[in-house]
Design a protein around this motif. Structure first.
Motif, PDB file in Angstrom:
ATOM      1  N   SER A 135      50.052  29.485  55.733  1.00 34.43           N
ATOM      2  CA  SER A 135      50.363  28.163  55.198  1.00 34.43           C
ATOM      3  C   SER A 135      49.159  27.239  55.321  1.00 34.43           C
ATOM      4  O   SER A 135      48.232  27.509  56.083  1.00 34.43           O
ATOM      5  CB  SER A 135      51.522  27.520  55.980  1.00 34.43           C
ATOM      6  OG  SER A 135      52.572  28.429  56.172  1.00 34.43           O
TER       7      SER A 135
ATOM      8  N   GLY B 123      51.731  34.634  47.006  1.00 36.10           N
ATOM      9  CA  GLY B 123      51.738  33.905  48.269  1.00 36.10           C
ATOM     10  C   GLY B 123      51.672  34.893  49.404  1.00 36.10           C
ATOM     11  O   GLY B 123      52.115  36.028  49.277  1.00 36.10           O
TER      12      GLY B 123
ATOM     13  N   SER C 127      45.375  27.207  46.785  1.00 31.96           N
ATOM     14  CA  SER C 127      44.986  28.413  46.057  1.00 31.96           C
ATOM     15  C   SER C 127      44.748  28.111  44.578  1.00 31.96           C
ATOM     16  O   SER C 127      43.806  28.644  43.974  1.00 31.96           O
ATOM     17  CB  SER C 127      46.060  29.504  46.206  1.00 31.96           C
ATOM     18  OG  SER C 127      46.116  29.961  47.544  1.00 31.96           O
TER      19      SER C 127
ATOM     20  N   SER D  89      56.355  33.152  57.296  1.00 29.32           N
ATOM     21  CA  SER D  89      56.184  32.194  56.196  1.00 29.32           C
ATOM     22  C   SER D  89      56.694  30.813  56.594  1.00 29.32           C
ATOM     23  O   SER D  89      57.472  30.673  57.527  1.00 29.32           O
ATOM     24  CB  SER D  89      56.931  32.686  54.952  1.00 29.32           C
ATOM     25  OG  SER D  89      56.471  33.956  54.567  1.00 29.32           O
TER      26      SER D  89
ATOM     27  N   SER E  47      59.929  27.904  44.208  1.00 30.35           N
ATOM     28  CA  SER E  47      60.529  29.249  44.255  1.00 30.35           C
ATOM     29  C   SER E  47      61.957  29.270  43.734  1.00 30.35           C
ATOM     30  O   SER E  47      62.570  30.331  43.633  1.00 30.35           O
ATOM     31  CB  SER E  47      60.552  29.764  45.693  1.00 30.35           C
ATOM     32  OG  SER E  47      59.275  29.719  46.239  1.00 30.35           O
TER      33      SER E  47
ATOM     34  N   HIS F 131      49.369  26.132  50.963  1.00 34.78           N
ATOM     35  CA  HIS F 131      48.883  27.451  50.580  1.00 34.78           C
ATOM     36  C   HIS F 131      48.735  27.600  49.059  1.00 34.78           C
ATOM     37  O   HIS F 131      47.691  28.040  48.561  1.00 34.78           O
ATOM     38  CB  HIS F 131      49.871  28.487  51.137  1.00 34.78           C
ATOM     39  CG  HIS F 131      49.575  29.899  50.813  1.00 34.78           C
ATOM     40  ND1 HIS F 131      48.294  30.411  50.658  1.00 34.78           N
ATOM     41  CD2 HIS F 131      50.410  30.958  50.620  1.00 34.78           C
ATOM     42  CE1 HIS F 131      48.368  31.708  50.391  1.00 34.78           C
ATOM     43  NE2 HIS F 131      49.629  32.061  50.361  1.00 34.78           N
ATOM     44  N   ILE F 132      49.767  27.180  48.307  1.00 32.66           N
ATOM     45  CA  ILE F 132      49.730  27.381  46.856  1.00 32.66           C
ATOM     46  C   ILE F 132      48.853  26.334  46.177  1.00 32.66           C
ATOM     47  O   ILE F 132      48.019  26.671  45.327  1.00 32.66           O
ATOM     48  CB  ILE F 132      51.166  27.376  46.264  1.00 32.66           C
ATOM     49  CG1 ILE F 132      51.998  28.515  46.907  1.00 32.66           C
ATOM     50  CG2 ILE F 132      51.129  27.509  44.745  1.00 32.66           C
ATOM     51  CD1 ILE F 132      51.484  29.907  46.661  1.00 32.66           C
TER      52      ILE F 132
END
Lengths: 300, 300
Positions: free
Chosen positions: B125, B121, B16, B228, B96, B12-13
């Motif tokens: 995922s 976020g 992105s 999540s 995180s 996801h990150i």
């Protein structure tokens, strides 16, 4: 169905029923009363409909009277209108707890009391929060009494038809079962949200302004739930004590298990529990109970 | 700033950052690697950019390497690319938790390691969840090391400028403080959401399908947070143990106080705590951290 309706309480739910009725059933006359002069004045200001200054005046000609006040105020509210009600009228309510409302409300002998609870509402309060669409596709749970009069079933059917006209899906349930189910899906989540948000000002290591500043990381979602009306929720917890304490027991046991897994570094246990939770989310979306859009579609 | 970037991890990150860079800095070349062949295949399929099949290949010419893997995988991921990295390149991450990542990542002597954490976020995922706008107006917390080399501050400035170009607001913070703040605003809320959602299948009095059916009453909002990625969150709790256990202590104390107030019928106490929580919500909205629209603007 009904040609005249009285609503006692012009808060979020009372105002929403008023708006929804005006939209879906424009021929039905609604009279609205609230015990607060300020709320009545505001309701008039925003054109919420016919606002009257005495509860007796609201209910005198009504075929249906809906009590839309906090659960703890249902008994006194019902008592205040009993004498003035039209003979044979239907009395209902929207309280989030049902067994205690059934116990507290003493309707007049000729009235038909059909308790109910629309599972709808936002975090906002007051007459300004009245939304015509609030009940669209939401559940309305009706918990009929064991009333042997033949007309009683007609009253249940008429109340159900009214809520369907506002867009709701009607379910019949036993009052005690309603209270247990709602303890899980609504009361406990609200209690937890209130707790984590209220905690923010007690912390020593982190300031409240830091919590607010970085709240978008998860915390803010709890603040929305915890913004709901404090008096309404106080009454919910005081009146659904046993079911809430039972569910709180389950919650605390689960949290203790997670705490222990974190302390012992048990990654497999954490992953297993987190994976279970994800499955429930899929079921909620498949059941049409929430949008699959990430972040509820908000950009940030 | 940087002309070539390597991203390790196409979840996801990582996805992105790739999308955001393509939009905001179209001249910057991005090479993306993921250890999972399936994820790489999917990333290619959806046109995520230049996907390479070996981490060394991704980092060889990169001025900036970003590790976007679960916190527990940061150490091995950094080790796997150390030899292949371009001399003097900047190494960063998006974990995180920061203190454990700082301890686990051993950069090559000539590299400049600048740890960071974008507070952004959604609950989704994988490479499909890559969103170009994910970092707009979100905080990027940078936790620089005590690195005495004069070029190190330039590396911090360049990394900050990169994230600002993606739309983020950059804050510099100590790694230990970051971990305490995030324990409150993010880690604890996620743990609680996981717990209440996982609880749904253990109940005896209420079935899981009932919980799902009536979830819109409050429960569903927890299911979103609890959707999540389980592995990412497992690693968060394993790596931020002390701060999470400390905050969990505060939470449990507060919940016990609420439980006692419910058991004793102490309405004044409940109302006082609920009113406090409402005030925090107002602060979150005033700080621009959430929308004031009821229900996040969703209709139901």
């Amino acid at each position: 169905m009904f040609s005249r309706i009285a609503i006692i309480g012009a808060g979020h739910i009372g105002a929403s029923i008023t708006r929804a009725t005006a939209e879906a059933l424009p021929d039905v006359q609604v009279a609205l009363y609230d015990q607060s002069p300020d709320v009545r004045a505001r309701a008039k200001e925003i054109g919420l409909g016919v606002i009257v200054d005495a509860p007796e005046e609201a209910v005198r000609d009504a075929d249906l009277v809906i009590l839309a006040v906090p659960v703890g105020a249902m008994g006194p509210a019902a008592q205040g209108i009993a004498d003035a009600m039209k003979p044979g009228a239907v009395l209902s309510d929207v309280g989030s707890v049902k067994a205690s409302v059934v116990a507290a409300v003493k309707p007049r002998a000729d009235a038909f009391f059909v308790p109910g609870h629309p599972l709808a509402g936002t975090e906002q309060s007051g007459p300004d929060a009245g939304l015509a669409h609030l009940f669209h596709n939401r559940w309305m749970i009706v918990t009929p009494l064991n009333d042997p009069r033949p007309e009683y079933q007609e009253a249940v059917a008429a109340l159900s038809a009214f809520w369907r006209a506002l867009g709701a899906r009607v379910e019949v349930m036993d009052a005690a079962r309603h209270d247990v189910v709602l303890a899980v899906v609504s009361h406990l989540p609200h209690l937890i949200a209130y707790n984590i948000v209220a905690m923010a000002e007690d912390l020593e290591a982190v300031t409240e302004s830091e919590v607010v500043k970085y709240s978008a990381s998860g915390f803010r979602d709890f603040t929305r739930i915890a913004a709901s009306d404090p008096i309404m929720w106080r009454d919910v917890f005081l009146n659904n004590r046993e079911a809430v304490l039972e569910m709180l027991g389950f919650f605390t046991e689960g949290l203790t298990e997670l705490q222990r897994a974190i302390r012992l570094g048990d990654g497999a246990k954490l992953q297993e529990i987190f994976t279970r939770a994800r499955r429930v989310r899929r079921e909620v979306i498949e059941a049409g109970q929430d949008s699959p859009a990430p972040n509820w579609g908000r950009e940030n």
